[in-house]
Motif scaffolding. Structure first.
Motif, PDB file in Angstrom:
ATOM      1  N   ILE A  25      32.507   8.334  19.595  1.00 35.94           N
ATOM      2  CA  ILE A  25      33.880   8.189  19.121  1.00 35.94           C
ATOM      3  C   ILE A  25      34.229   6.720  19.104  1.00 35.94           C
ATOM      4  O   ILE A  25      34.132   6.024  20.111  1.00 35.94           O
ATOM      5  N   THR A  26      34.665   6.231  17.956  1.00 35.06           N
ATOM      6  CA  THR A  26      35.034   4.830  17.826  1.00 35.06           C
ATOM      7  C   THR A  26      36.538   4.696  17.882  1.00 35.06           C
ATOM      8  O   THR A  26      37.251   5.444  17.233  1.00 35.06           O
ATOM      9  N   LEU A  27      37.027   3.743  18.669  1.00 41.31           N
ATOM     10  CA  LEU A  27      38.452   3.471  18.719  1.00 41.31           C
ATOM     11  C   LEU A  27      38.744   2.235  17.893  1.00 41.31           C
ATOM     12  O   LEU A  27      38.230   1.168  18.154  1.00 41.31           O
ATOM     13  N   LYS A  28      39.573   2.409  16.877  1.00 39.06           N
ATOM     14  CA  LYS A  28      39.965   1.282  16.049  1.00 39.06           C
ATOM     15  C   LYS A  28      41.241   0.692  16.642  1.00 39.06           C
ATOM     16  O   LYS A  28      42.313   1.257  16.521  1.00 39.06           O
ATOM     17  N   THR A 774      36.171  17.607  22.010  1.00 38.99           N
ATOM     18  CA  THR A 774      35.725  16.312  21.531  1.00 38.99           C
ATOM     19  C   THR A 774      35.037  15.609  22.695  1.00 38.99           C
ATOM     20  O   THR A 774      34.915  16.171  23.778  1.00 38.99           O
ATOM     21  N   SER A 775      34.586  14.424  22.485  1.00 34.06           N
ATOM     22  CA  SER A 775      34.002  13.633  23.558  1.00 34.06           C
ATOM     23  C   SER A 775      34.342  12.175  23.312  1.00 34.06           C
ATOM     24  O   SER A 775      33.847  11.563  22.366  1.00 34.06           O
ATOM     25  N   ALA A 776      35.267  11.637  24.127  1.00 30.61           N
ATOM     26  CA  ALA A 776      35.704  10.258  23.962  1.00 30.61           C
ATOM     27  C   ALA A 776      36.138   9.725  25.317  1.00 30.61           C
ATOM     28  O   ALA A 776      36.348  10.488  26.265  1.00 30.61           O
ATOM     29  N   THR A 777      36.250   8.427  25.414  1.00 35.34           N
ATOM     30  CA  THR A 777      36.782   7.815  26.620  1.00 35.34           C
ATOM     31  C   THR A 777      37.846   6.804  26.245  1.00 35.34           C
ATOM     32  O   THR A 777      37.781   6.162  25.194  1.00 35.34           O
ATOM     33  N   SER A 845      35.973  10.954  13.910  1.00 36.84           N
ATOM     34  CA  SER A 845      35.283  10.291  15.010  1.00 36.84           C
ATOM     35  C   SER A 845      35.745   8.854  15.212  1.00 36.84           C
ATOM     36  O   SER A 845      35.166   8.122  15.993  1.00 36.84           O
ATOM     37  N   THR A 846      36.804   8.443  14.469  1.00 36.78           N
ATOM     38  CA  THR A 846      37.337   7.094  14.631  1.00 36.78           C
ATOM     39  C   THR A 846      38.805   7.175  15.006  1.00 36.78           C
ATOM     40  O   THR A 846      39.634   7.546  14.183  1.00 36.78           O
ATOM     41  N   MET A 847      39.110   6.869  16.261  1.00 34.80           N
ATOM     42  CA  MET A 847      40.495   6.863  16.707  1.00 34.80           C
ATOM     43  C   MET A 847      41.180   5.558  16.322  1.00 34.80           C
ATOM     44  O   MET A 847      40.539   4.511  16.242  1.00 34.80           O
TER      45      MET A 847
END
Length: 878
Positions: A25-28, A774-777, A845-847
């Motif tokens: 997961i990518t955080l923008k 989902t799977s994110a941190t 998949s991009t926050m």
């Protein structure tokens, strides 16, 4: 170290809110922060450098509801005693028009109808009346009430010429205004006004024509602003005052901008095109104003408009007030002759030798005159066409019309609150990329503002928005049908393509518009949205041979509304019909068998029968025969992204704002019409966030000096939160955090409101409300689930609710499967406090993140502005 309020079972480690996520997961990180106005007017704080004291001008925390029985303005008593937003009206541009906006968010169709009926019943009386309810639970919209007060009304002493006091300032849609106390005997040329965007390196000077002085009241309008925060500075000699305002974007949804950009003289961000020419006209200068077009000089407004075809660059024509002209007087015929013989009675049998008479012919022959208008001080706008004609045994008339031919990239716009067109109208003939906005059309004798192309594919891209069309008036109707006594139409579109009519208000008009002048005429790609039809007779519109999208329009006590004929295909989506005789009429005959109105989400109350085909699914297809270009089948165009602004992934219309029908009356009555264009900021952030004044002369006439001790105390306590120069920490000194996640919710679909770990997710019938894995941190904390909101939400429906205990920053982490999605922050009354400006990417998949800054304590909700978004987490920082 800031402390964490442990609401969820996952602890937030460390002080950093935003970090890169893991597990794919990518955080923008846009690092976006915007100051919220919480749905009310922020105080205008005026300070004096010598005394160090301050006073709150026109401060208000609660909106006031103005009912039809009230005056259109509400006077502010004093800062100390008044808690309601109010405004003092003035007939001049230098004063603010009445503006009171209430958040009467209707949660049911019945209550919405009741409130909107009240709001609209007085609309026809005055185009500047401004008491309306704002829409709860819309998308980018919020109510930003405007309070105009004189110095005396706000508790401020009269100032001397040594100082400047700003009494009100606000951003609006791609513009801003500032009201100030002008020095006695001063003129616009005595003042310099500049503006500077927060991220700009230098200031820009405002055109002097946009500064208006009326006695000791002054007004400045700043046009052509892109969304953002601006500081406006007004100076006179060594004295100056500044105000900081927030400006937001216009709603460019609809066909005029479909596969097209830069309609008129403006770019899509609201700024003027770099090579645009600006022409200013007032009623006093309408016949003397000069402009150079492609090296040639033209004098007079009508002459300039008629020669715009010669311009090689975009042109913005700005009307500074109401441009008036004379009209023929009423004629009483002694013999009671029929219509076809009216002129023959006085012109001695025109018959076959009739050539068509101009206005000068009619006056010189003594058949009619302008004497009553002239006696009232109304002067003629030179260059208009007035002519009666005779064909097939019938007379017709077209008085006071101006034809603008073959113009391109033109914006005709009003400045301020009282700009308009009186007793004349315009036909745009074979033009391209035309914008008309913020004008009030009154007593037009023929058409108010119509468009006609050479062919359906030859000319188009017309955006008609935020105008008011009052009833027309024809004193001398020579037509056989005698149906022009109230004008012949508001907006007609014939043989053209890509049209958007939006946020317009029609008051007590007889006929408002055609799409196609006959069954054989083709017109293509037409959008009508967020228009207010208030007690209108017919043609809302009357449409033929066209593909059309009508959404979020409000029809109140109208006769025949949607009148669809000749194989036209209409998607009628989430419109509100209140007490209409014939809401949706479909004409099918032996020649045209494929006429269709596809009604999805419309709401009708106290109406006659509808001939529309009601569907419960947006993707239902219907049989039809719509070919607006003469060959291509546009039947079911509304689910074809190549022909229509359609989000095929989410199966919705891809527009900025799309309400449920029950929310339409409150929103539309608040934001449609020319009078509301500069009174309300359609999107969040219009109110002044701070203001200051200075005078090197050390004048003792400070704003604070005249305030009562109560007012001064109130101002002092509020200034720290509202002034951008304040140094006081506006957050809780303990610096606590709250992390909200959906980790402890059960995965799956929800059909009822559910509360877990102090947060509530709310259900909306017919919409997706899912908790998915989902799977994110976020800063080392695991996010195992997200919430899917499947469309537009309100505080109580399709949202996530939570409560804050002190002024806070609220950061939301979200994503979507489609680019360009946004979320909004709603208060417990369903008012949209603020809308995010960080768009999602086309990837779940991009926050992305957005921070709502300076949010006061209370109950709030996060929801989508229109289409599906996924909420991963909410972080509250005190």
């Amino acid at each position: 170290m800031r402390k964490l309020k442990k609401i969820s079972s996952i602890a937030l480690i460390g002080a950093t809110i935003i970090s890169l996520a893991s597990c794919g997961i990518t955080l923008k990180n846009e690092n976006t922060s915007s100051k919220a106005n919480n749905g009310d007017n922020s105080s205008t704080v005026v300070s004096n450098n010598n005394t160090g004291s301050s006073s709150s001008i026109a401060s208000s925390s609660e909106p006031v509801v103005v009912t039809p029985s009230n005056s259109s303005s509400v006077a502010a008593s004093s800062v100390a005693s008044s808690s309601n937003t109010s405004s003092a009206t003035s007939s001049s541009k230098a004063s603010s028009s009445a503006a009171a906006s209430s958040s009467a968010a209707s949660s049911s169709k019945a209550s919405s109808s009741a409130s909107s009926s009240a709001a609209s019943s007085s609309k026809a009386a005055s185009s500047t009346a401004a008491a309306s309810s704002t829409a709860a639970a819309s998308s980018k919209a919020s109510s930003s009430s405007s309070a105009s007060t004189s110095a005396a009304e706000s508790g401020v002493d009269d100032i001397t010429s040594q100082g400047i006091v700003v009494t009100e300032a606000s951003g609006y849609t791609e513009g801003a205004y500032l009201l100030f106390n002008a020095a006695s005997g001063s003129s616009a040329s005595d003042y310099t006004v500049t503006y500077q965007k927060s991220d700009a390196s230098s200031a820009t000077t405002v055109d002097s024509e946009l500064i208006n002085i009326d006695g000791t009241s002054g007004r400045v309008d700043v046009l052509g602003l892109s969304a953002g925060t601006y500081t406006i500075k007004i100076a006179k000699g060594s004295s100056y005052a500044t105000a900081t305002v927030n400006v937001n974007s216009a709603d460019r949804s609809g066909y005029a901008h479909f596969n097209n950009s830069g309609v008129g003289a403006y770019n899509d961000d609201g700024t003027l095109k770099s090579d645009a020419q600006v022409i200013y006209v007032s009623n006093a200068t309408k016949n003397t104003v000069t402009a150079s077009i492609n090296g040639s000089s033209y004098t007079g407004l009508a002459n300039i408009l008629k020669n715009l075809s010669k311009s090689k660059t975009p042109v913005a024509v700005r009307l500074l007030d109401r441009i008036e002209t004379t009209q023929f007087n009423k004629v009483t015929y002694t013999s009671g002759a029929s219509t076809s013989a009216l002129l023959e009675e006085q012109a001695n049998s025109l018959g076959g030798n009739y050539k068509g008479y101009s206005a000068s012919d009619i006056i010189s022959n003594g058949w009619n005159s302008y004497s009553d208008d002239l006696a009232a001080g109304i002067t003629t706008l030179n260059g208009l066409s007035s002519k009666c004609s005779y064909s097939s045994g019938e007379f017709d008339c077209a008085w006071n019309m101006l034809s603008i031919g073959s113009a391109k990239n033109v914006t005709l716009e009003g400045v301020g609150l009282d700009a308009g067109i009186y007793q004349w109208g315009i036909t745009w003939s074979k033009c391209d990329n035309i914008e008309v906005k913020n004008l009030t059309f009154t007593d037009y004798t023929e058409d108010a503002c119509s468009f006609e192309a050479g062919s359906v594919t030859a000319n188009g891209y017309y955006w008609i928005h935020n105008n008011t069309f009052n009833r027309g008036k024809n004193n001398w109707d020579l037509s056989y049908e005698q149906d022009k006594y109230a004008g012949d139409g508001g907006t007609d579109f014939k043989k053209c393509h890509n049209i958007t009519s939006s946020y317009n208000e029609f008051n007590n008009c007889k006929k408002t518009g055609l799409v196609g002048g006959s069954n054989s005429q083709l017109t293509m790609n037409v959008t009508f949205h967020h228009n207010f039809y208030n007690q209108v007779g017919s043609r809302l519109p009357l449409g033929r041979q066209a593909n059309m999208h009508f959404y979020n329009n409000y029809y109140y006590q109208c006769s025949t509304c949607q009148d669809i004929r000749a194989n036209a295909f209409v998607l009628s989506e989430a419109n509100y019909f209140d007490s209409c005789t014939n809401p949706q009429k479909v004409t099918v005959d032996d020649t045209y068998t494929g006429t269709v109105i596809k009604s999805y989400g419309d709401y009708l109350t106290n109406c006659g029968d509808s001939a529309a085909t009601v569907v419960t699914s947006r993707t239902v297809t219907l049989s039809g025969a719509c070919k607006p270009d003469g060959s291509t089948d546009y039947t079911n165009f509304d689910i074809d992204s190549s022909k229509f602004y359609y989000d095929s992934d989410n199966q919705v219309s891809d527009v900025d704002i799309l309400h449920e029908a029950s929310e339409v009356p409150a929103y539309v009555t608040a934001f449609a019409g020319a009078s509301n264009f500069t009174k309300y900021n359609k999107y969040l952030g219009g109110s002044t966030s701070s203001s200051s004044s200075s005078s090197s002369s050390g004048s003792s006439s400070s704003a604070a000096a005249s305030s009562s001790s109560a007012a001064s105390s109130s101002a002092a306590s509020s200034s720290a939160a509202s002034s951008s120069t304040a140094t006081t920490d506006i957050y809780d000194p303990e610096g606590e955090y709250t992390l909200l996640t959906f980790n402890n919710f059960t995965e799956g679909s929800y059909t009822e409101n559910t509360t877990v770990d102090g947060i509530t997710i709310t259900y909306k019938s017919g919409k997706d409300l899912n908790v998915e894995s989902t799977s994110a941190t976020i800063d080392g904390n695991t996010i195992s689930k997200y919430l899917k909101l499947g469309g537009t939400g309100t505080y109580s429906a399709l949202s996530v609710q939570f409560t804050t205990t002190a002024t806070a920053k609220i950061t939301v982490y979200y994503a979507a499967g489609t680019a360009g999605r946004y979320v909004k922050l709603l208060d417990s009354d369903s008012n949209a406090v603020e809308t995010s400006t960080t768009p999602t990417e086309a990837s779940t998949s991009t926050m992305v993140s957005y921070t709502f800054d300076s949010v006061e304590a209370g109950s709030y909700a996060i929801a989508s502005i229109n289409s599906s978004v996924y909420i991963y987490a909410i972080v509250i920082e005190y």
